[in-house]
Design a protein around this motif. Structure first.
Motif, PDB file in Angstrom:
ATOM      1  N   ASP A  79       1.109  11.091  -8.771  1.00 28.22           N
ATOM      2  CA  ASP A  79       0.941  10.014  -8.773  1.00 28.22           C
ATOM      3  C   ASP A  79       2.181   9.131  -8.757  1.00 28.22           C
ATOM      4  O   ASP A  79       3.765   9.524  -9.006  1.00 28.22           O
ATOM      5  N   GLY A  80       2.170   7.763  -8.588  1.00 27.63           N
ATOM      6  CA  GLY A  80       3.561   6.908  -8.424  1.00 27.63           C
ATOM      7  C   GLY A  80       4.329   7.207  -9.983  1.00 27.63           C
ATOM      8  O   GLY A  80       5.564   6.769  -9.839  1.00 27.63           O
ATOM      9  N   ILE A  81       3.476   6.313 -11.047  1.00 25.91           N
ATOM     10  CA  ILE A  81       4.296   6.581 -12.674  1.00 25.91           C
ATOM     11  C   ILE A  81       4.861   7.605 -12.794  1.00 25.91           C
ATOM     12  O   ILE A  81       5.860   8.040 -12.961  1.00 25.91           O
ATOM     13  N   THR A  82       4.287   8.662 -12.512  1.00 26.42           N
ATOM     14  CA  THR A  82       4.485  10.063 -13.098  1.00 26.42           C
ATOM     15  C   THR A  82       5.922  10.752 -11.874  1.00 26.42           C
ATOM     16  O   THR A  82       7.101  10.348 -12.582  1.00 26.42           O
ATOM     17  N   GLN A  99       1.520  -1.167  -0.051  1.00 24.63           N
ATOM     18  CA  GLN A  99      -0.087   0.045   0.262  1.00 24.63           C
ATOM     19  C   GLN A  99       0.717   0.794  -0.119  1.00 24.63           C
ATOM     20  O   GLN A  99       2.023   1.029   0.524  1.00 24.63           O
ATOM     21  N   THR A 100      -0.251   2.494  -0.146  1.00 27.89           N
ATOM     22  CA  THR A 100       0.998   3.351  -0.346  1.00 27.89           C
ATOM     23  C   THR A 100      -0.313   4.357  -0.080  1.00 27.89           C
ATOM     24  O   THR A 100      -1.044   4.223   0.017  1.00 27.89           O
ATOM     25  N   LEU A 133       6.209   4.628  -3.865  1.00 25.85           N
ATOM     26  CA  LEU A 133       5.676   4.477  -5.564  1.00 25.85           C
ATOM     27  C   LEU A 133       4.756   3.663  -5.727  1.00 25.85           C
ATOM     28  O   LEU A 133       4.197   4.109  -6.252  1.00 25.85           O
ATOM     29  N   LEU A 134       5.206   2.724  -6.289  1.00 28.87           N
ATOM     30  CA  LEU A 134       4.910   2.121  -6.653  1.00 28.87           C
ATOM     31  C   LEU A 134       3.925   0.774  -5.794  1.00 28.87           C
ATOM     32  O   LEU A 134       4.490   0.361  -4.512  1.00 28.87           O
ATOM     33  N   ALA A 135       2.750   0.695  -5.624  1.00 30.30           N
ATOM     34  CA  ALA A 135       1.862  -0.358  -4.817  1.00 30.30           C
ATOM     35  C   ALA A 135       1.039  -1.018  -4.854  1.00 30.30           C
ATOM     36  O   ALA A 135       1.121  -0.960  -6.952  1.00 30.30           O
ATOM     37  N   GLY A 136       0.867  -2.428  -4.338  1.00 28.17           N
ATOM     38  CA  GLY A 136      -0.367  -3.268  -5.146  1.00 28.17           C
ATOM     39  C   GLY A 136       1.089  -4.947  -4.740  1.00 28.17           C
ATOM     40  O   GLY A 136       1.435  -4.681  -4.382  1.00 28.17           O
TER      41      GLY A 136
END
Ligand code: LER
Ligand code: MN
Length: 270
Positions: A252-255, A10-11, A18-21
């Motif tokens: 957002d994490g990807i950006t 989670q984040t 940065l990257l969750a899941g």
């Protein structure tokens, strides 16, 4: 130089992951963006699917640089300055679980937030000694398992002990912490260090990992931290290890991951 990114289950906008899941999906995304490595932050290292992680990393030519232990502090409140021996041995057993898993995935283990906090106005020497002796127990086990432990200098608002590069060097040498290296984080450096251009060399030969975030803890280059001096000092000391983005997933994490990759390439690949 290896470029790395933080992953967690989670984040949130105030969590530097940065990257969750699902970890496998996140590793694939990290690789697509150009990362060489990931660091995994999990409260339950034993629940990691080691075979699947190892296979994915091997087939994608990516590696897991380190496992973060911070959740031991946030979820159970256990820390390395506790004078209660039962609490300390529970904590050290949990850290040993991370070391066991790290041995199987070929990663290091990070000790940051679990350093804890001394009571206000306490005798710092006494608490450094409690920490040093606890870290010696971690060090013995890490040596047995051939795993490196990264000790992080964090800012005073999170931990009021081991805040600078020099603090890392001093405790590793004073307590002869075998298999220990230092982790420096630009976000904490911005708060704690007097000189950006010498704080990394203060860690001496022990420097083993560097976290990147800007002064607001957004992605590097988005704020006002003096990254020119910081990156120059990385080149100057000839550091050739992992550079890892540990910033808020904003916007957002990807950006944030893509912007950081541009930043890494600009500063370290040209
Ligand atoms: C906490 O602020 C931090 O920087 C993490 O790397 C600690 O594990
Ligand atoms: Mn950090």
């Amino acid at each position: 130089m290896k470029f790395c990114i933080t992953l967690g289950k989670q984040t949130s906008p105030t969590t530097p992951i940065l990257l969750a899941g699902d970890f496998i999906k996140s590793i694939k995304i990290a690789k697509e963006i150009g990362y060489d490595a990931v660091e995994i932050h999990t409260p339950q290292p034993k629940s990691l699917n080691i075979a699947e992680l190892n296979n994915t990393c091997k087939s994608l030519d990516i590696f897991i640089s380190t496992l973060g232990t911070g959740k031991i502090y946030t979820d159970y409140g256990l820390h390395l300055l506790d004078e209660n021996e039962d609490n300390c041995s529970r904590l050290i057993d949990l850290v040993k679980d991370y070391i066991d898993i790290a041995a199987k995935i070929g990663s290091k283990v990070t000790i940051g937030s679990i350093k804890g906090n001394m009571p206000k106005e306490a005798d710092k020497k006494k608490y450094l000694d409690i920490m040093g002796r606890n870290l010696q127990k971690v060090s013995e086990y890490a040596k047995k398992k051939d795993v490196i432990v990264l000790l992080e200098a964090t800012n005073r608002f999170e931990n009021n002990i081991i805040n600078t590069g020099k603090d890392i060097y001093d405790i590793i040498t004073e307590y002869n912490l075998i298999n220990f290296e230092g982790l420096m984080d630009s976000f904490h450096v911005n708060i704690e260090e007097r000189f950006i251009d010498t704080c990394l060399s203060d860690v001496g030969e022990y420097l083993g990992h560097i976290h990147f975030a800007d002064n607001t803890r957004m992605y590097p280059g988005s704020g006002v931290f003096n990254f020119d001096a910081f990156c120059r000092s990385i080149q100057k000391i000839g550091y050739d290890g992992v550079l890892s983005v540990e910033c808020f997933p904003l916007p957002d994490g990807i950006t944030a991951a893509r912007e950081t990759m541009k930043f890494f390439k600009k500063n370290f690949c040209s």
